[in-house]
Write a protein that holds these residues in place. Structure first.
Motif, PDB file in Angstrom:
ATOM      1  N   GLN A  39       0.816  -1.147   0.017  1.00 26.75           N
ATOM      2  CA  GLN A  39       0.045  -0.037  -0.125  1.00 26.75           C
ATOM      3  C   GLN A  39       0.869   1.473   0.023  1.00 26.75           C
ATOM      4  N   VAL A  40       0.586   2.193  -0.691  1.00 26.93           N
ATOM      5  CA  VAL A  40       1.171   3.420  -0.922  1.00 26.93           C
ATOM      6  C   VAL A  40       0.289   4.452  -0.034  1.00 26.93           C
ATOM      7  N   GLY A  41       0.730   5.046   1.078  1.00 25.58           N
ATOM      8  CA  GLY A  41       0.141   5.721   1.770  1.00 25.58           C
ATOM      9  C   GLY A  41       0.134   7.497   1.485  1.00 25.58           C
ATOM     10  N   PRO A  42      -0.780   8.293   1.823  1.00 24.74           N
ATOM     11  CA  PRO A  42      -1.027   9.506   1.265  1.00 24.74           C
ATOM     12  C   PRO A  42       0.567  10.277   1.880  1.00 24.74           C
ATOM     13  N   GLY A  43       1.283  10.888   0.876  1.00 25.54           N
ATOM     14  CA  GLY A  43       2.298  11.394   1.051  1.00 25.54           C
ATOM     15  C   GLY A  43       3.631  10.598   0.862  1.00 25.54           C
ATOM     16  N   GLU A  44       3.399   9.202   0.635  1.00 24.24           N
ATOM     17  CA  GLU A  44       4.541   8.335   0.226  1.00 24.24           C
ATOM     18  C   GLU A  44       4.834   8.301  -1.064  1.00 24.24           C
ATOM     19  N   THR A  45       6.028   7.912  -1.695  1.00 28.04           N
ATOM     20  CA  THR A  45       6.129   7.448  -2.786  1.00 28.04           C
ATOM     21  C   THR A  45       6.037   6.077  -2.848  1.00 28.04           C
ATOM     22  N   VAL A  46       6.143   5.498  -4.075  1.00 32.19           N
ATOM     23  CA  VAL A  46       6.254   4.009  -4.381  1.00 32.19           C
ATOM     24  C   VAL A  46       7.298   3.433  -3.882  1.00 32.19           C
ATOM     25  N   ALA A  47       8.498   4.026  -4.085  1.00 32.34           N
ATOM     26  CA  ALA A  47       9.733   3.558  -3.345  1.00 32.34           C
ATOM     27  C   ALA A  47       9.726   3.435  -1.948  1.00 32.34           C
ATOM     28  N   GLN A  48       9.254   4.425  -1.361  1.00 28.51           N
ATOM     29  CA  GLN A  48       8.868   4.478   0.163  1.00 28.51           C
ATOM     30  C   GLN A  48       8.125   3.138   0.434  1.00 28.51           C
ATOM     31  N   SER A  49       7.022   2.913  -0.248  1.00 22.93           N
ATOM     32  CA  SER A  49       5.945   2.100   0.054  1.00 22.93           C
ATOM     33  C   SER A  49       6.690   0.690   0.193  1.00 22.93           C
ATOM     34  N   LEU A  50       7.554   0.517  -1.091  1.00 20.00           N
ATOM     35  CA  LEU A  50       8.258  -0.749  -1.288  1.00 20.00           C
ATOM     36  C   LEU A  50       9.362  -0.810  -0.053  1.00 20.00           C
ATOM     37  N   ALA A  51      10.046   0.272   0.170  1.00 19.92           N
ATOM     38  CA  ALA A  51      10.831   0.006   1.424  1.00 19.92           C
ATOM     39  C   ALA A  51      10.152  -0.622   2.741  1.00 19.92           C
ATOM     40  N   HIS A  52       9.065  -0.092   2.888  1.00 18.71           N
ATOM     41  CA  HIS A  52       8.370  -0.598   4.048  1.00 18.71           C
ATOM     42  C   HIS A  52       8.354  -2.171   3.833  1.00 18.71           C
ATOM     43  N   SER A  53       7.668  -2.652   2.512  1.00 16.69           N
ATOM     44  CA  SER A  53       7.488  -4.044   2.124  1.00 16.69           C
ATOM     45  C   SER A  53       8.818  -4.815   2.511  1.00 16.69           C
ATOM     46  N   LEU A  54       9.825  -4.322   2.103  1.00 12.43           N
ATOM     47  CA  LEU A  54      11.056  -4.868   2.351  1.00 12.43           C
ATOM     48  C   LEU A  54      11.495  -5.161   3.819  1.00 12.43           C
ATOM     49  N   ARG A  55      11.260  -3.982   4.548  1.00 13.08           N
ATOM     50  CA  ARG A  55      11.463  -4.284   5.840  1.00 13.08           C
ATOM     51  C   ARG A  55      10.663  -5.216   6.495  1.00 13.08           C
ATOM     52  N   MET A  56       9.404  -5.115   6.093  1.00 19.25           N
ATOM     53  CA  MET A  56       8.608  -6.267   6.815  1.00 19.25           C
ATOM     54  C   MET A  56       8.724  -7.578   6.388  1.00 19.25           C
ATOM     55  N   ALA A  57       9.095  -7.968   5.193  1.00 23.79           N
ATOM     56  CA  ALA A  57       9.691  -9.103   4.723  1.00 23.79           C
ATOM     57  C   ALA A  57      10.865  -9.693   5.688  1.00 23.79           C
ATOM     58  N   GLN A  58      11.874  -9.012   5.575  1.00 21.24           N
ATOM     59  CA  GLN A  58      13.121  -9.198   6.529  1.00 21.24           C
ATOM     60  C   GLN A  58      12.634  -9.542   7.861  1.00 21.24           C
ATOM     61  N   PHE A  59      11.863  -8.854   8.584  1.00 18.39           N
ATOM     62  CA  PHE A  59      11.431  -9.113   9.814  1.00 18.39           C
ATOM     63  C   PHE A  59      10.573 -10.560   9.903  1.00 18.39           C
ATOM     64  N   ALA A  60       9.669 -10.729   8.959  1.00 19.57           N
ATOM     65  CA  ALA A  60       8.872 -11.837   8.908  1.00 19.57           C
ATOM     66  C   ALA A  60      10.018 -13.207   8.700  1.00 19.57           C
ATOM     67  N   ASP A  61      10.965 -12.840   8.020  1.00 20.45           N
ATOM     68  CA  ASP A  61      11.988 -13.918   7.631  1.00 20.45           C
ATOM     69  C   ASP A  61      12.539 -14.318   8.882  1.00 20.45           C
ATOM     70  N   ARG A  62      12.817 -13.337   9.979  1.00 21.17           N
ATOM     71  CA  ARG A  62      13.433 -13.892  11.076  1.00 21.17           C
ATOM     72  C   ARG A  62      12.360 -14.450  12.286  1.00 21.17           C
ATOM     73  N   THR A  63      11.080 -14.310  12.061  1.00 24.20           N
ATOM     74  CA  THR A  63      10.294 -14.649  13.060  1.00 24.20           C
ATOM     75  C   THR A  63       9.056 -15.500  12.950  1.00 24.20           C
ATOM     76  N   GLY A  64       9.467 -16.616  12.070  1.00 27.82           N
ATOM     77  CA  GLY A  64       8.324 -17.576  12.233  1.00 27.82           C
ATOM     78  C   GLY A  64       7.157 -17.388  11.073  1.00 27.82           C
ATOM     79  N   TYR A  65       7.021 -16.293  10.357  1.00 29.65           N
ATOM     80  CA  TYR A  65       5.977 -16.410   9.408  1.00 29.65           C
ATOM     81  C   TYR A  65       6.336 -17.347   8.216  1.00 29.65           C
ATOM     82  N   ARG A  66       5.354 -17.924   7.943  1.00 31.03           N
ATOM     83  CA  ARG A  66       5.534 -19.125   6.978  1.00 31.03           C
ATOM     84  C   ARG A  66       5.668 -18.450   5.430  1.00 31.03           C
ATOM     85  N   ARG A  67       4.848 -17.642   5.224  1.00 36.92           N
ATOM     86  CA  ARG A  67       5.234 -16.989   3.769  1.00 36.92           C
ATOM     87  C   ARG A  67       4.531 -15.629   3.603  1.00 36.92           C
TER      88      ARG A  67
END
Length: 354
Positions: A39-67
Motif C-alpha cells: 500500500q502507498v499511503g498519502p504522502g508516500e512514494t512508491v519507493a517508500q512503500s516498497l521499502a516498508h514492504s522489504l523491511r516487513m519481509a526481512q522481519f517476517a523472515d526472522r520471526t516464524g511467518y511461513r510465507r
C-alpha cells in the motif's frame, strides 16, 4: 487504504531487533503468513512503500511467518503490487528462509507460458521458497483489460489455464512448447477465491485453497465445506497424494492501545469508502464519514466483518477461534492500519516467534 504521512521508512517505527515480538503470539495453533498489498499511503512514494514492504519481509523472515504473498492489482494508485513476480524476486534476494509468492497472479491477464517462465525462473534462483497463487478476477477495471490487451472472456479459460501451468511446471510439452525456465521446477499452485467457483476448481484438481475472507467473507463457510467435501486427491512426485489444505485471509490491526487500533479500523473504512464510492469525484474525509452510517458503510462493514482488531491478546484469541471454526490449516494475515507504526507493529506483535 492509508491515512498517515511517512517521509522515510526508517522514521516510521523502531528497529525490530530493538523491540522483539511479544512471545504471546507463539500460542497460535496454525501457521501465520502475510499478505502484503504494498500500500502507498498519502504522502508516500512508491519507493517508500516498497521499502516498508522489504523491511516487513526481512522481519517476517526472522520471526516464524511461513510465507508472504503479493497480490496483483492494476490502475490503483494506493497499491504498488502490480507486478508480483518482480516483488517476489526483490524480497527473495533480501531474505533467507521465508516462502514468497503471488496471492495471487490474476491468470486471465497473462498467458500460462509467461507465468510459468517467470515463476520457474524464481524457483531456479530460490529453490523451495516460491509459491504461485492463482486468481480468476481481473485485478483491475475495464480500462486495465484494454491496456493489457485482454478481455473479460479470458476468465472463462481459467480452469484450462491452470492445468496448462501444471503441465509446464511438470516439464511437459504444451503445444510443442516447453517452459524454460519452469520445466521440472514443480512450483506449487494454490487456487484463490471469494466464491464457490474457486473452491470447486481447487477440489477438482486436488490443490490447496485460499479464501479471500479479508474482504469477501460472505461465502467462506460454504466454500470451505464444499472444498473439503469434494476434494479429489492428486498424485505427488513421491508417490503420495495431496490432501485438502485450507488457507483463509484475515484483516488484522493489533496495538497495545485498543482505542488506537479501532481508530485505525475506522480510518481504513473511510479510505475504502473513498475508493469504492467516489463515482469519479474526490470524496473528502467528511464526505466519507457521512456515508459510514448509510448503505455504503454497511457494505464496507460487511467486507471487514471478520477483521481481528484490538490488543495483541484480543487479536490472537480471535484468530485462534476463527481458524478453529472454519477448520483452517493456515491463516494469511493482512495488516490494514494506515499508520505505518501500527501497520508494522501489528506484524511485530503477532509474530509466531522471535
Amino acid at each position: 487504504m492509508t491515512d498517515s504521512v511517512v517521509s522515510d521508512p526508517s522514521d516510521a517505527v523502531s528497529d525490530p531487533s530493538d523491540s522483539p515480538a511479544d512471545s504471546r503470539a507463539a500460542r497460535s495453533r496454525v501457521p501465520f503468513s502475510l499478505l502484503d498489498l504494498a500500500q502507498v499511503g498519502p504522502g508516500e512514494t512508491v519507493a517508500q512503500s516498497l521499502a516498508h514492504s522489504l523491511r516487513m519481509a526481512q522481519f517476517a523472515d526472522r520471526t516464524g511467518y511461513r510465507r508472504i504473498w503479493y497480490a496483483e492489482h492494476h490502475n490503483m494508485p494506493a497499491i504498488a503490487s502490480a507486478a508480483p513476480a518482480v516483488l517476489v524476486a526483490h524480497m527473495a534476494a533480501h531474505t533467507s528462509h521465508i516462502r514468497l509468492g503471488a496471492g495471487g497472479v490474476m491468470l486471465p491477464n497473462h498467458s500460462p507460458l509467461a507465468i510459468a517462465e517467470q515463476f520457474g525462473t524464481l524457483a531456479e534462483l530460490h529453490p523451495g521458497r516460491i509459491d504461485l497463487g492463482l486468481g480468476r478476477a481481473p485485478g483491475g477495471d475495464q480500462a486495465t483489460f484494454t491496456a493489457l490487451r485482454r478481455t473479460p472472456a479470458a476468465a472463462e479459460n481459467f480452469p484450462g489455464d491452470v492445468v496448462e501451468l501444471q503441465r509446464y511446471f511438470a516439464g511437459s510439452s504444451v503445444h510443442g512448447v516447453v517452459a524454460t525456465p519452469g520445466a521440472g521446477t514443480g512450483v506449487p499452485l494454490y487456487i484463490l477465491g471469494s466464491s464457490l467457483f474457486g473452491a470447486q476448481l481447487a477440489a477438482a484438481l486436488g490443490l490447496p485453497y485460499a479464501f479471500a475472507s479479508h474482504f469477501a467473507p460472505q461465502a467462506l463457510e460454504r466454500a470451505v465445506e464444499l472444498y473439503v467435501r469434494d476434494f479429489r486427491p492428486a498424485p505427488l512426485p513421491d508417490g503420495g497424494q495431496t490432501e485438502p489444505y485450507v488457507m483463509a485471509a484475515a484483516t488484522v490491526i493489533a496495538d497495545d492501545d485498543v482505542d488506537r487500533a479501532y481508530e485505525q479500523l475506522r480510518s481504513a473504512k473511510l479510505q475504502r469508502i473513498k475508493f469504492l464510492f467516489n463515482r469519479g469525484r474526490h470524496l473528502s474525509d467528511a464526505d466519507a464519514a457521512a456515508l459510514l452510517d448509510g448503505p455504503q458503510g454497511a457494505q464496507v462493514d460487511e467486507m471487514l466483518r471478520l477483521a481481528a482488531v484490538g490488543t495483541p491478546d484480543d487479536v490472537l484469541g480471535r484468530l485462534d477461534r476463527f481458524a478453529e471454526r472454519i477448520g483452517a490449516d493456515e491463516l494469511i494475515l493482512a495488516p490494514l492500519a494506515g499508520d505505518r507504526e501500527v501497520w508494522f507493529g501489528t506484524v511485530e506483535k503477532l509474530a509466531p516467534s522471535v
